[in-house]
Design a protein around this motif. Structure first.
Motif, mmCIF file in Angstrom:
data_model
loop_
_atom_site.group_PDB
_atom_site.id
_atom_site.type_symbol
_atom_site.label_atom_id
_atom_site.label_comp_id
_atom_site.label_asym_id
_atom_site.label_seq_id
_atom_site.Cartn_x
_atom_site.Cartn_y
_atom_site.Cartn_z
ATOM 1 N N SER A 153 1.019 -1.327 0.046
ATOM 2 C CA SER A 153 -0.096 0.049 -0.161
ATOM 3 C C SER A 153 0.899 1.162 -0.031
ATOM 4 C CB SER A 153 -0.893 0.069 1.171
ATOM 5 O OG SER A 153 -0.369 0.216 2.524
ATOM 6 N N LEU A 154 2.063 1.255 0.772
ATOM 7 C CA LEU A 154 2.916 2.394 0.660
ATOM 8 C C LEU A 154 3.444 2.614 -0.516
ATOM 9 C CD1 LEU A 154 4.799 1.889 4.220
ATOM 10 C CD2 LEU A 154 2.678 3.470 3.711
ATOM 11 N N LEU A 155 3.724 1.429 -1.347
ATOM 12 C CA LEU A 155 4.535 1.758 -2.564
ATOM 13 C C LEU A 155 3.217 2.037 -3.639
ATOM 14 C CD1 LEU A 155 6.532 -1.520 -2.593
ATOM 15 C CD2 LEU A 155 7.301 0.745 -2.676
ATOM 16 N N LEU A 156 2.158 2.025 -3.541
ATOM 17 C CA LEU A 156 1.051 2.371 -4.480
ATOM 18 C C LEU A 156 0.635 3.750 -3.951
ATOM 19 C CD1 LEU A 156 -1.038 -0.836 -4.238
ATOM 20 C CD2 LEU A 156 0.192 -0.126 -6.028
ATOM 21 N N GLY A 157 1.083 4.498 -2.855
ATOM 22 C CA GLY A 157 0.758 5.849 -2.570
ATOM 23 C C GLY A 157 0.299 6.062 -1.193
ATOM 24 N N ALA A 158 -0.126 5.250 -0.567
ATOM 25 C CA ALA A 158 -0.707 5.358 0.990
ATOM 26 C C ALA A 158 0.461 5.975 1.684
ATOM 27 C CB ALA A 158 -1.117 4.067 1.735
ATOM 28 N N ARG A 159 -0.054 7.051 2.534
ATOM 29 C CA ARG A 159 0.911 7.753 3.385
ATOM 30 C C ARG A 159 0.786 7.449 4.868
ATOM 31 N NH1 ARG A 159 2.014 12.603 0.490
ATOM 32 N NH2 ARG A 159 1.745 11.782 -1.847
ATOM 33 N N LEU A 160 1.603 7.613 5.690
ATOM 34 C CA LEU A 160 1.502 7.477 7.145
ATOM 35 C C LEU A 160 2.333 8.364 7.930
ATOM 36 C CD1 LEU A 160 4.172 5.885 8.190
ATOM 37 C CD2 LEU A 160 3.193 3.937 7.619
ATOM 38 N N THR A 161 2.177 8.787 9.238
ATOM 39 C CA THR A 161 2.972 9.572 9.977
ATOM 40 C C THR A 161 4.090 8.606 10.580
ATOM 41 O OG1 THR A 161 1.169 11.065 10.378
ATOM 42 C CG2 THR A 161 3.044 11.322 11.901
ATOM 43 N N ASP A 162 5.296 8.900 10.463
ATOM 44 C CA ASP A 162 6.351 8.331 11.124
ATOM 45 C C ASP A 162 6.395 8.540 12.671
ATOM 46 O OD1 ASP A 162 8.789 7.687 12.208
ATOM 47 O OD2 ASP A 162 9.953 8.057 10.298
ATOM 48 N N PRO A 163 5.932 7.428 13.240
ATOM 49 C CA PRO A 163 5.812 7.789 14.797
ATOM 50 C C PRO A 163 7.276 8.154 15.668
ATOM 51 C CG PRO A 163 6.031 4.995 14.198
ATOM 52 C CD PRO A 163 5.952 6.156 12.926
ATOM 53 N N ASP A 164 8.443 8.068 14.870
ATOM 54 C CA ASP A 164 9.577 8.407 15.510
ATOM 55 C C ASP A 164 9.633 10.207 15.340
ATOM 56 O OD1 ASP A 164 10.224 6.021 16.393
ATOM 57 O OD2 ASP A 164 11.344 5.564 14.410
ATOM 58 N N GLY A 166 7.202 12.357 13.476
ATOM 59 C CA GLY A 166 6.168 13.065 13.272
ATOM 60 C C GLY A 166 5.925 13.421 11.924
ATOM 61 N N THR A 167 6.773 13.119 11.043
ATOM 62 C CA THR A 167 6.902 13.651 9.483
ATOM 63 C C THR A 167 6.039 12.640 8.760
ATOM 64 O OG1 THR A 167 8.847 12.242 8.934
ATOM 65 C CG2 THR A 167 9.186 14.703 9.771
ATOM 66 N N GLU A 168 5.394 13.256 7.668
ATOM 67 C CA GLU A 168 4.576 12.475 6.690
ATOM 68 C C GLU A 168 5.332 11.480 5.723
ATOM 69 O OE1 GLU A 168 0.669 13.091 4.109
ATOM 70 O OE2 GLU A 168 2.392 14.050 3.237
ATOM 71 N N VAL A 169 5.218 10.250 5.603
ATOM 72 C CA VAL A 169 6.063 9.319 5.003
ATOM 73 C C VAL A 169 5.440 9.251 3.641
ATOM 74 C CG1 VAL A 169 7.122 7.182 4.877
ATOM 75 C CG2 VAL A 169 7.068 8.313 6.891
ATOM 76 N N ASN A 170 5.988 9.395 2.535
ATOM 77 C CA ASN A 170 5.690 9.009 1.165
ATOM 78 C C ASN A 170 6.675 8.217 0.572
ATOM 79 O OD1 ASN A 170 4.787 9.126 -1.543
ATOM 80 N ND2 ASN A 170 5.153 11.464 -1.798
ATOM 81 N N LEU A 171 6.239 6.997 0.477
ATOM 82 C CA LEU A 171 7.234 6.048 -0.254
ATOM 83 C C LEU A 171 6.548 5.465 -1.579
ATOM 84 C CD1 LEU A 171 8.293 4.072 2.834
ATOM 85 C CD2 LEU A 171 9.558 5.140 1.623
ATOM 86 N N PRO A 201 2.778 1.504 16.270
ATOM 87 C CA PRO A 201 2.414 2.720 16.245
ATOM 88 C C PRO A 201 2.168 3.254 14.685
ATOM 89 C CG PRO A 201 4.414 3.080 17.247
ATOM 90 C CD PRO A 201 4.179 1.626 17.199
ATOM 91 N N PHE A 202 3.050 2.664 13.963
ATOM 92 C CA PHE A 202 3.053 2.938 12.247
ATOM 93 C C PHE A 202 1.600 2.706 11.894
ATOM 94 C CE2 PHE A 202 4.519 -1.350 12.416
ATOM 95 C CZ PHE A 202 3.943 -1.759 11.373
ATOM 96 N N LEU A 203 1.088 1.539 12.433
ATOM 97 C CA LEU A 203 -0.505 1.271 11.876
ATOM 98 C C LEU A 203 -1.505 2.191 12.164
ATOM 99 C CD1 LEU A 203 -0.152 -2.539 12.644
ATOM 100 C CD2 LEU A 203 -0.160 -1.470 10.297
ATOM 101 N N SER A 204 -1.247 3.244 13.169
ATOM 102 C CA SER A 204 -2.273 4.137 13.780
ATOM 103 C C SER A 204 -2.372 5.161 12.755
ATOM 104 C CB SER A 204 -1.626 4.587 15.072
ATOM 105 O OG SER A 204 -1.552 3.749 16.021
ATOM 106 N N THR A 205 -1.595 5.451 11.831
ATOM 107 C CA THR A 205 -1.748 6.701 10.787
ATOM 108 C C THR A 205 -1.979 6.508 9.402
ATOM 109 O OG1 THR A 205 0.319 7.045 11.032
ATOM 110 C CG2 THR A 205 -0.788 8.272 12.847
#
Length: 320
Positions: A153-164, A166-171, A201-205
């Motif tokens: 999902s991350l490779l397809l464009g989903a984002r998350l907030t890095d729990p370490d 707080g930045t938005e992660v775009n992979l 916590p990475f699954l939270s966002t």
């Protein structure tokens, strides 16, 4: 099986012999260990589309590695795909120390593994002489089961907030043009069990609103995953309902997290073992990827029609 060959889900013919080579070792500076992959492909043919397959985190030691998911890998390879499977750092086969950076799930490293593979397709071909010049580097898809679905999902464009930090992660990976998410995690927040929210916590966002690459989401209508979510089976459909189209959802009737047994042959923890269900997953995922990587090919529509036409369908498909 040439690039221009056209298939349909009911006439793609018998499987061709498959070659499978492992480990192909890709040194990656800064990674805890070298990246090892398995490559499986038909023994003949050229212009082979590439499918990157990300493993989950089951109880068996070796299925969560390049040695898992043979029911899918062998089928896809026998019908015209080159399948590349990494062993992610989360694999129990590596037995990494629990304080290794990124532990325990190595969510970022998992996605980066796939990018490293795409960067090194020439090296992979050189390491497997039988594949030299046979891969179509311009036709790439990703698939993943469970935690591997999160990676995909991350490779397809989903984002998350890095729990370490707080930045938005775009992979998001632009070289990937289609995907298959198998029993993937859904939204975070109050959908998670307290234990998961605390320990992972990475699954939270997750944010699926920018997962724009076309994808097929596969979910079992009895996959409660009570150790992960309080929402029940519906949670695994979130990557479909919360992302923009074009997306498709294959709901498998009576299926639990193993989707009938896709992670390996005769896997003890498959609580819903069902060869017919696995056959549906094999055919529908193959057909989706075939059409996704060859626009205009009729395999996906034919497979959907065949599923719906049976007297007692094992699932249903909807699309946006």
């Amino acid at each position: 099986m040439s690039e221009s060959t056209h298939h349909t889900a009911d006439t793609f013919g018998p499987p061709v012999p498959v070659l499978s080579v492992s480990p192909v070792v890709l040194p990656v500076p800064g990674r805890a260990v070298d990246l090892e992959v398995r490559v499986s492909a038909p023994v003949t043919g050229s212009g082979l589309p590439v499918v990157l397959l990300s493993h989950g985190q089951g109880h068996s030691n070796h299925l969560s590695s390049l040695d898992g998911y043979a029911p899918l890998v062998n089928f896809w390879a026998a019908h015209g795909f080159a399948v590349i499977q990494p062993t992610h750092l989360s694999s129990t086969t590596l037995d990494l120390a629990p304080n290794t950076p990124g532990a325990p799930m190595y969510w970022r490293s998992r996605a980066e593994d796939m990018k490293h593979i795409l960067d090194r397709l020439d090296a992979i071909e050189a390491a497997v002489p039988q594949l030299l010049g046979r891969l179509d580097h311009g036709k790439v898809a990703v698939a993943g089961h469970s935690m591997g679905g999160h990676t995909a999902s991350l490779l397809l464009g989903a984002r998350l907030t890095d729990p370490d930090d707080g930045t938005e992660v775009n992979l998001a990976e632009p070289r990937i043009t289609a995907g298959v998410l198998l029993a993937a995690p859904g939204r975070g927040g109050d959908a998670l069990t307290p234990q998961v929210a605390e320990n992972y916590p990475f699954l939270s966002t997750p944010d699926f609103s920018r997962m724009t690459t076309p994808a097929l989401v596969v979910a079992g209508d009895e996959d409660a995953s009570a150790h992960l979510t309080v929402r029940g089976p519906e949670w695994h459909t979130d990557p479909y309902t919360l992302s923009p189209g074009p997306k498709s959802l294959l709901t498998l009737f009576g299926a639990e997290h193993g989707l009938g047994g896709i992670s390996g042959y005769d896997v003890a923890e498959t609580t819903d073992e069902n060869p017919e269900r696995v056959a549906v997953v094999q055919r529908l995922t193959w057909a989706y990827l075939r059409t996704g990587l060859h626009p205009g090919d009729t395999a996906w529509q034919t497979a959907c029609d065949a599923l719906a036409a049976g007297p007692d369908p094992l699932g249903r498909v909807e699309s946006t």
